[in-house]
Design a protein around this motif. Structure first.
Motif, PDB file in Angstrom:
ATOM      1  N   VAL A   1      14.659  12.151 -36.118  1.00 31.48           N
ATOM      2  CA  VAL A   1      14.911  10.934 -37.025  1.00 31.48           C
ATOM      3  C   VAL A   1      14.866   9.669 -36.385  1.00 31.48           C
ATOM      4  O   VAL A   1      14.482   8.570 -36.741  1.00 31.48           O
ATOM      5  CB  VAL A   1      15.983  11.111 -38.096  1.00 31.48           C
ATOM      6  CG1 VAL A   1      16.482  10.156 -38.863  1.00 31.48           C
ATOM      7  CG2 VAL A   1      15.686  12.617 -38.762  1.00 31.48           C
ATOM      8  N   ALA A   2      15.818   9.459 -35.409  1.00 28.70           N
ATOM      9  CA  ALA A   2      16.023   8.308 -34.450  1.00 28.70           C
ATOM     10  C   ALA A   2      14.710   7.753 -34.105  1.00 28.70           C
ATOM     11  O   ALA A   2      14.390   6.497 -34.079  1.00 28.70           O
ATOM     12  CB  ALA A   2      16.983   8.656 -33.341  1.00 28.70           C
TER      13      ALA A   2
ATOM     14  N   TRP B   1      10.468   3.812 -34.457  1.00 28.57           N
ATOM     15  CA  TRP B   1       9.044   3.491 -34.509  1.00 28.57           C
ATOM     16  C   TRP B   1       8.837   2.557 -35.794  1.00 28.57           C
ATOM     17  O   TRP B   1       8.155   1.618 -35.662  1.00 28.57           O
ATOM     18  CB  TRP B   1       8.288   4.634 -34.820  1.00 28.57           C
ATOM     19  CG  TRP B   1       6.907   4.442 -34.866  1.00 28.57           C
ATOM     20  CD1 TRP B   1       5.977   3.649 -34.081  1.00 28.57           C
ATOM     21  CD2 TRP B   1       6.062   5.179 -35.741  1.00 28.57           C
ATOM     22  NE1 TRP B   1       4.692   3.778 -34.730  1.00 28.57           N
ATOM     23  CE2 TRP B   1       4.626   4.908 -35.502  1.00 28.57           C
ATOM     24  CE3 TRP B   1       6.137   6.416 -36.510  1.00 28.57           C
ATOM     25  CZ2 TRP B   1       3.612   5.385 -36.350  1.00 28.57           C
ATOM     26  CZ3 TRP B   1       5.147   6.841 -37.274  1.00 28.57           C
ATOM     27  CH2 TRP B   1       3.787   6.395 -37.171  1.00 28.57           C
ATOM     28  N   LEU B   2       9.609   2.840 -36.754  1.00 27.79           N
ATOM     29  CA  LEU B   2       9.271   1.862 -38.055  1.00 27.79           C
ATOM     30  C   LEU B   2       9.894   0.579 -37.848  1.00 27.79           C
ATOM     31  O   LEU B   2       9.440  -0.446 -38.390  1.00 27.79           O
ATOM     32  CB  LEU B   2       9.944   2.861 -39.287  1.00 27.79           C
ATOM     33  CG  LEU B   2       9.205   3.933 -39.683  1.00 27.79           C
ATOM     34  CD1 LEU B   2       9.710   4.672 -40.562  1.00 27.79           C
ATOM     35  CD2 LEU B   2       7.543   3.740 -39.984  1.00 27.79           C
ATOM     36  N   ILE B   3      11.097   0.442 -37.274  1.00 29.72           N
ATOM     37  CA  ILE B   3      11.808  -0.797 -37.151  1.00 29.72           C
ATOM     38  C   ILE B   3      10.799  -1.553 -35.947  1.00 29.72           C
ATOM     39  O   ILE B   3      10.658  -2.943 -36.293  1.00 29.72           O
ATOM     40  CB  ILE B   3      12.899  -0.376 -36.562  1.00 29.72           C
ATOM     41  CG1 ILE B   3      14.094  -0.014 -37.441  1.00 29.72           C
ATOM     42  CG2 ILE B   3      13.641  -1.855 -35.626  1.00 29.72           C
ATOM     43  CD1 ILE B   3      15.558   0.472 -36.754  1.00 29.72           C
ATOM     44  N   THR B   4      10.206  -0.989 -35.033  1.00 32.08           N
ATOM     45  CA  THR B   4       9.231  -1.805 -34.200  1.00 32.08           C
ATOM     46  C   THR B   4       8.246  -2.282 -34.987  1.00 32.08           C
ATOM     47  O   THR B   4       7.648  -3.344 -34.948  1.00 32.08           O
ATOM     48  CB  THR B   4       8.849  -0.866 -32.940  1.00 32.08           C
ATOM     49  OG1 THR B   4       9.889  -0.232 -32.175  1.00 32.08           O
ATOM     50  CG2 THR B   4       8.052  -1.569 -32.131  1.00 32.08           C
TER      51      THR B   4
ATOM     52  N   VAL C   1      -0.218   0.004 -32.863  1.00 38.38           N
ATOM     53  CA  VAL C   1       0.369  -1.116 -32.147  1.00 38.38           C
ATOM     54  C   VAL C   1       1.731  -0.760 -32.002  1.00 38.38           C
ATOM     55  O   VAL C   1       2.250  -0.986 -30.808  1.00 38.38           O
ATOM     56  CB  VAL C   1      -0.097  -2.248 -32.573  1.00 38.38           C
ATOM     57  CG1 VAL C   1       0.812  -3.464 -31.917  1.00 38.38           C
ATOM     58  CG2 VAL C   1      -1.590  -2.400 -32.668  1.00 38.38           C
ATOM     59  N   ALA C   2       2.599  -0.243 -32.855  1.00 32.48           N
ATOM     60  CA  ALA C   2       4.061  -0.334 -32.725  1.00 32.48           C
ATOM     61  C   ALA C   2       4.156   0.923 -31.801  1.00 32.48           C
ATOM     62  O   ALA C   2       5.282   0.959 -30.953  1.00 32.48           O
ATOM     63  CB  ALA C   2       4.727  -0.019 -34.133  1.00 32.48           C
ATOM     64  N   LEU C   3       3.508   2.029 -32.117  1.00 32.25           N
ATOM     65  CA  LEU C   3       3.496   3.172 -31.118  1.00 32.25           C
ATOM     66  C   LEU C   3       3.174   2.791 -29.614  1.00 32.25           C
ATOM     67  O   LEU C   3       3.841   3.082 -28.940  1.00 32.25           O
ATOM     68  CB  LEU C   3       2.539   4.432 -31.765  1.00 32.25           C
ATOM     69  CG  LEU C   3       2.676   5.560 -30.889  1.00 32.25           C
ATOM     70  CD1 LEU C   3       4.103   6.218 -31.066  1.00 32.25           C
ATOM     71  CD2 LEU C   3       1.573   6.533 -31.534  1.00 32.25           C
ATOM     72  N   ILE C   4       2.088   2.016 -29.721  1.00 31.06           N
ATOM     73  CA  ILE C   4       1.783   1.596 -28.099  1.00 31.06           C
ATOM     74  C   ILE C   4       2.983   0.607 -27.508  1.00 31.06           C
ATOM     75  O   ILE C   4       3.146   0.816 -26.481  1.00 31.06           O
ATOM     76  CB  ILE C   4       0.406   0.795 -28.366  1.00 31.06           C
ATOM     77  CG1 ILE C   4      -0.596   1.629 -28.880  1.00 31.06           C
ATOM     78  CG2 ILE C   4       0.117   0.091 -27.013  1.00 31.06           C
ATOM     79  CD1 ILE C   4      -2.015   1.040 -28.896  1.00 31.06           C
TER      80      ILE C   4
ATOM     81  N   VAL D   1      20.756   3.063 -36.103  1.00 28.98           N
ATOM     82  CA  VAL D   1      20.017   4.236 -35.580  1.00 28.98           C
ATOM     83  C   VAL D   1      20.874   4.797 -34.503  1.00 28.98           C
ATOM     84  O   VAL D   1      21.461   3.957 -33.587  1.00 28.98           O
ATOM     85  CB  VAL D   1      18.454   3.865 -34.921  1.00 28.98           C
ATOM     86  CG1 VAL D   1      18.276   4.916 -34.120  1.00 28.98           C
ATOM     87  CG2 VAL D   1      17.906   3.501 -35.971  1.00 28.98           C
ATOM     88  N   GLU D   2      21.159   6.161 -34.588  1.00 30.43           N
ATOM     89  CA  GLU D   2      21.927   6.972 -33.534  1.00 30.43           C
ATOM     90  C   GLU D   2      21.018   7.547 -32.451  1.00 30.43           C
ATOM     91  O   GLU D   2      20.089   7.888 -32.735  1.00 30.43           O
ATOM     92  CB  GLU D   2      23.230   7.931 -34.075  1.00 30.43           C
ATOM     93  CG  GLU D   2      23.788   7.160 -35.019  1.00 30.43           C
ATOM     94  CD  GLU D   2      24.793   6.287 -34.343  1.00 30.43           C
ATOM     95  OE1 GLU D   2      25.242   6.811 -33.102  1.00 30.43           O
ATOM     96  OE2 GLU D   2      25.530   5.319 -34.810  1.00 30.43           O
TER      97      GLU D   2
END
Length: 130
Positions: free
Chosen positions: A2-3, A8-11, A47-50, A128-129
């Motif tokens: 989950v973290a 990833w979504l925050i990025t 792109v966030a993943l990269i 996020v923990e």
């Protein structure tokens, strides 16, 4: 798990904010309405993943190699490192034809600052923990 997903979504959200605020950072595709969202959501997530992978593996090496500059500038050189990582992400995204572009060094610096601030705020808000 989950973290990792929330980071990833925050990025991705931080990249979207930077693309909206900085003129030299953009995604190709439609420029308004529902087609814009449909054209840009998958490239944004990739792109966030990269960017996450580049930040995880390349940033520690660059930071270690440039440690004297980081210390001399009291940490401000980290902004330059983040800008270079954003340009590297754009180059890698161009290789796989995602339509993500960062034009010029100063756009990358502005984008790095926006991404850092937005990520910090969203991380504090979501909590996020590790």
């Amino acid at each position: 798990m989950v973290a990792l997903l929330s980071r990833w979504l925050i990025t991705a959200a931080s990249l979207a904010v930077a693309a909206q605020l900085i003129g030299g950072i953009y995604f190709e595709g439609a420029s308004e309405g529902r087609p814009e969202i449909e054209d840009k959501i998958v490239p944004l997530l990739v792109v966030a993943l990269i960017l996450g992978v580049v930040t995880a593996f390349v940033k520690p090496v660059l930071t270690l190699l440039s440690l004297p500059f980081v210390l001399l500038t009291l940490g401000l050189f980290l902004v330059v490192i983040n800008a270079l990582l954003l340009k590297l992400t754009a180059a890698l995204a161009d290789v796989v034809d995602l339509g993500f572009h960062v034009e010029g060094f100063w756009s990358a610096v502005g984008g790095a600052i926006i991404i850092s601030i937005t990520t910090w705020l969203l991380d504090a808000f979501v909590g996020v923990e590790d």
